[in-house]
Design an enzyme around this catalytic site. Structure first.
Site, PDB file in Angstrom:
ATOM      1  N   ASN A  42       0.885  -1.264   0.158  1.00  0.00           N
ATOM      2  CA  ASN A  42       0.179  -0.108   0.022  1.00  0.00           C
ATOM      3  C   ASN A  42       0.887   1.237   0.037  1.00  0.00           C
ATOM      4  OD1 ASN A  42       0.523  -0.916   2.587  1.00  0.00           O
ATOM      5  ND2 ASN A  42      -1.303   0.102   3.468  1.00  0.00           N
ATOM      6  N   CYS A  53      -4.168   0.771  -2.180  1.00  0.00           N
ATOM      7  CA  CYS A  53      -4.211  -0.580  -1.550  1.00  0.00           C
ATOM      8  C   CYS A  53      -3.269  -1.524  -2.116  1.00  0.00           C
ATOM      9  CB  CYS A  53      -5.471  -1.310  -1.487  1.00  0.00           C
ATOM     10  SG  CYS A  53      -6.716  -0.645  -0.347  1.00  0.00           S
ATOM     11  N   GLU A  55      -3.344  -4.539  -3.022  1.00  0.00           N
ATOM     12  CA  GLU A  55      -3.806  -5.377  -3.934  1.00  0.00           C
ATOM     13  C   GLU A  55      -3.837  -4.745  -5.154  1.00  0.00           C
ATOM     14  OE1 GLU A  55      -5.013  -4.913  -0.905  1.00  0.00           O
ATOM     15  OE2 GLU A  55      -6.261  -6.615  -0.277  1.00  0.00           O
ATOM     16  N   CYS A  86     -10.179  -5.435   1.537  1.00  0.00           N
ATOM     17  CA  CYS A  86     -11.225  -4.539   1.901  1.00  0.00           C
ATOM     18  C   CYS A  86     -12.250  -4.968   0.597  1.00  0.00           C
ATOM     19  CB  CYS A  86     -10.652  -2.936   1.547  1.00  0.00           C
ATOM     20  SG  CYS A  86     -10.201  -2.376   0.043  1.00  0.00           S
TER      21      CYS A  86
HETATM   22  N1  THU Z   1      -5.375  -1.334   2.741  1.00  0.00           N
HETATM   23  C1  THU Z   1      -4.803  -2.570   1.591  1.00  0.00           C
HETATM   24  O1  THU Z   1      -3.789  -2.074   1.205  1.00  0.00           O
HETATM   25  N2  THU Z   1      -5.423  -3.209   1.428  1.00  0.00           N
HETATM   26  C2  THU Z   1      -6.926  -3.716   2.024  1.00  0.00           C
HETATM   27  O2  THU Z   1      -7.383  -4.705   1.272  1.00  0.00           O
HETATM   28  C3  THU Z   1      -7.221  -3.150   3.230  1.00  0.00           C
HETATM   29  C4  THU Z   1      -6.683  -1.728   3.535  1.00  0.00           C
HETATM   30  C5  THU Z   1      -4.415  -0.429   3.134  1.00  0.00           C
HETATM   31  C6  THU Z   1      -5.177   0.938   2.673  1.00  0.00           C
HETATM   32  C7  THU Z   1      -4.521   1.844   3.812  1.00  0.00           C
HETATM   33  O3  THU Z   1      -3.094   2.170   3.321  1.00  0.00           O
HETATM   34  C8  THU Z   1      -4.347   1.035   5.046  1.00  0.00           C
HETATM   35  O4  THU Z   1      -4.362  -0.361   4.642  1.00  0.00           O
HETATM   36  C9  THU Z   1      -5.326   1.215   6.053  1.00  0.00           C
HETATM   37  O5  THU Z   1      -6.568   1.126   5.675  1.00  0.00           O
END
Ligand code: THU
Length: 130
Positions: A42, A53, A55, A86
């Site tokens: 991320n 994110c 992903e 998420c």
């Molecule tokens: N985040 C991800 O990288 N992937 C997910 O599926 C859940 C959330 C990140 C976004 C943000 O940088 C941090 O986690 C907190 O939400």
């Protein structure tokens, strides 16, 4: 099985996360139908909604690598239950998956849970509906 090296690569991706605002690093490793591997982390931004994110980063790397099909996706965070994609990322994964695509949720200690995409995103909308 290469699980140990996959976990190591996912952890390495997590270590690259740029998360000065949430302090919640996420690392992702995609294994494609051809057996190739792509990683992502991320990447946050001072303008909070612009953060990416992990992903999304890994999927972008996969597409740039000329591939389109996710067989397995490892998602790691630092908590004990492991990384949980998420809602938005479930849909991002859906674009390049089928119902058997495995989501492998990891903590730094290893694999905590495995699910098919159809369990995480049942009755989902995808490219074939257009
Ligand atoms: N985040 C991800 O990288 N992937 C997910 O599926 C859940 C959330 C990140 C976004 C943000 O940088 C941090 O986690 C907190 O939400």
């Amino acid at each position: 099985m290469n699980e140990e090296s996959n976990i190591k690569a996912t952890k390495e991706a997590m270590s690259k996360a740029y998360v000065p605002y949430s302090n919640y690093p996420v690392g992702v490793l995609i294994i494609t139908d051809k057996g190739n591997k792509f990683t992502g982390c991320n990447v946050e931004n001072a303008s909070y909604p612009l953060g990416n994110c992990a992903e999304a980063s890994a999927i972008a790397a996969m597409v740039m690598g000329g591939e389109r099909k996710i067989n397995q996706i490892y998602v790691m965070t630092k908590n004990d239950e492991g990384g949980i994609p998420c809602g938005g990322c479930r849909q991002r994964i859906r674009e390049f998956s089928d119902s058997t695509t495995q989501i492998i949720m990891c903590s730094p200690d290893g694999i905590q849970n495995r699910m098919n995409l159809s369990e995480l995103l049942p009755q989902s909308f995808g490219p074939e509906h257009l």
